[in-house]
Write an enzyme that holds these catalytic residues in place. Structure first.
Site, short mmCIF file in Angstrom:
data_model
loop_
_atom_site.label_atom_id
_atom_site.label_comp_id
_atom_site.label_asym_id
_atom_site.label_seq_id
_atom_site.Cartn_x
_atom_site.Cartn_y
_atom_site.Cartn_z
CD GLU A 202 -5.11 16.28 -15.31
OE1 GLU A 202 -5.73 15.41 -15.92
OE2 GLU A 202 -4.69 17.32 -15.85
CD GLN A 203 -3.17 9.09 -13.12
OE1 GLN A 203 -3.59 7.96 -13.26
NE2 GLN A 203 -2.63 9.80 -14.11
#
Lengths: 233, 262
Positions: A202-203
């Site tokens: 998620e990043q």
């Protein structure tokens, strides 16, 4: 026609990289994800014989002919997958690892992955806080038609978030991270089920790591021209 | 001639906590090998983790039943030495002239010292990397080879706040290792942080030329009617003479049973 032999000389105490001429196939049986067709696999065997010695080494692997493409859809923002030119509706599951004590036997992998295939899943996403999964995991994903989304080891532990605050710049040793990433790619890259490498959970990884991963994993220009559409990675 | 190829070393392993073993790695692999699974030595889980070995020997309760995990000492409280373990095994491999042997570790968490018949090698840090050592000149031509591996936990195992939470104090993220081991919203902390020889150990026997890391890629044309298999590989000539080689690539598909199409 699916047999080639090439003569070559290797100087003493030398490591060399060798590319064989492409081997032609007419209408090969394609590998499909679970629910879209058969998971056809060919056995690829490589043998090197040395004059005066005989067979010196051999290697074999089950190989699936398939073309996996994915893009971010500009309308929905979602990622779209195509396999062999056909759109795939992804029915995926999040995978961390099979067992917290890493008792990762072939039998266990087979049962776990067949279970996911029996649930009509066609993708497993290996979360960045878990493992780079093992060859036996990928072997059974090849067999049962589970596409694999494999993340590298970047989570909220390494981006300055959390209480107490985590190291904001990823792992301390970026060179070690890349060494592990490159070795992992070499370990797993021949599996038909391997669909997508992702920097982390998620990043985006630290800038230098992200740039190195993107550079190392970009499609070779030869295959870009074969794909004929630079938007497809 | 000894049969070539890979042999997996997945049985007969012993383990012991490093602080309970007085002998050095050189002594363990020459004059003072462990005699068997008697204290401080125990049967080891290889591949596996230190906590897996302790569980296998019922020295800790199974952490995945009830609240058993609470009864196991966390590395933050015990110190890294508590989960620093020796692993030991023996194997036979009497290779002949012009054969070469590599000792392979497909993954170790986190770093290690390897001793083989009194010779020491360092396996550097990193949970997700392979190690391959050319041990041709170290192997004993006749009889047992003694192998001891001292495995160290991650450098930053971190500590778990009383309230738990995502990734504990996040220290594990400073290493290149799996991060769920400090606990997450779905998982209790793993007390040894998955320290161990957690993937396959093998020896591979080759002739003078060795194949490494082949890369297979396919390309397609005319709506998948035409396909090409592209193959690249590394070849290493370990000998001191020019090797004249024949490299053969063969692709087969199994039709039914043991019948293959070439």
């Amino acid at each position: 026609e699916h047999l080639q032999t090439h003569e070559l000389s290797i100087p003493p105490k030398t490591l060399l990289q060798y590319t064989l001429p492409p081997l032609f196939f007419y209408k090969p049986n394609l590998w499909w994800p679970n629910g879209m067709g058969k998971q056809s696999l060919y056995n690829v065997g490589i043998t090197v014989d040395v004059k005066g010695f005989g067979e010196s080494d051999s290697w074999s692997h089950q190989f699936g002919f398939r073309k996996i493409e994915s893009i971010i859809d500009s309308v929905t923002g979602g990622r779209l997958f195509k396999v062999n030119g056909q759109c795939v509706f992804i029915r995926g599951g999040n995978w961390i690892l099979s067992d917290g004590l890493l008792r990762l036997s072939k039998k266990r992998y087979m049962a776990d992955i067949k279970f996911h295939a029996d649930m009509n899943f066609n993708m497993l996403r290996c979360w960045g806080g878990g493992l780079a999964e093992r060859p036996d995991f990928y072997h059974y994903c090849d067999i049962y038609g589970l596409l694999v989304w494999q993340e590298f080891w970047i989570t909220g532990d390494v981006d300055g978030r959390g209480v107490p605050v985590s190291n904001p710049n990823g792992p301390l040793d970026h060179d070690l991270f890349m060494l592990c990433a490159r070795d992992t790619v070499k370990l797993l890259r021949n599996h038909a089920s391997l669909a997508l490498w992702v920097g982390g959970n998620e990043q985006v990884p630290p800038k230098d790591i992200n740039a190195a991963l993107k550079n190392d994993l970009k499609l070779h220009p030869f295959f870009m021209s074969v794909v004929g559409n630079t938007a497809l990675g | 001639m000894v049969e070539m190829g890979k042999r997996v070393l997945d049985s007969g392993w012993l383990a012991a906590r490093s602080t309970e073993v007085a002998a050095t790695g050189v002594q363990l692999t020459t004059t003072h090998p462990p005699s068997g699974p008697s204290a401080p030595w125990m049967e080891a889980a290889v591949p596996g983790t230190v906590l897996g070995t302790l569980t296998k020997n019922k020295l800790v309760p199974d952490p995945f039943y009830g609240l058993n995990n609470e009864a196991i000492l966390d590395i933050a409280d015990s110190g890294r030495e508590y989960y620093t373990f020796w692993f030991f095994t023996t194997f036979e491999c009497a290779m002949k002239g012009n054969q070469h042997v590599n000792l392979n570790f497909r993954a170790i968490n986190y770093s290690a010292e390897v001793y083989l018949n009194g010779h020491k090698e360092i396996l550097p840090k990193g949970m997700f990397r392979r190690h391959s050592l050319d041990v041709t000149d170290i192997l004993l031509p006749d009889g047992k080879n003694l192998l001891a591996v001292l495995v160290y936990p991650p450098d930053h195992p971190g500590s778990i706040p009383p309230e738990g939470g995502q990734g504990g104090d996040h220290e594990i993220g400073k290493d290149v290792a799996t991060q769920y081991v400090e606990g997450w919203d779905w998982m209790t902390p793993i007390r040894d942080r998955n320290t161990g020889i957690w993937d396959e150990v093998s020896i591979s026997i080759t002739g003078p030329v060795k194949i490494s890391d082949p890369h297979l890629v396919s390309s397609f044309f005319d709506g998948f009617k035409r396909a090409y298999l592209h193959t690249t590989l590394e070849l290493e000539n370990k000998s001191s003479w020019l090797a004249q080689c024949s490299l053969t690539l063969q692709v087969t598909t199994e039709l039914e049973g043991n019948i293959s199409l070439v």
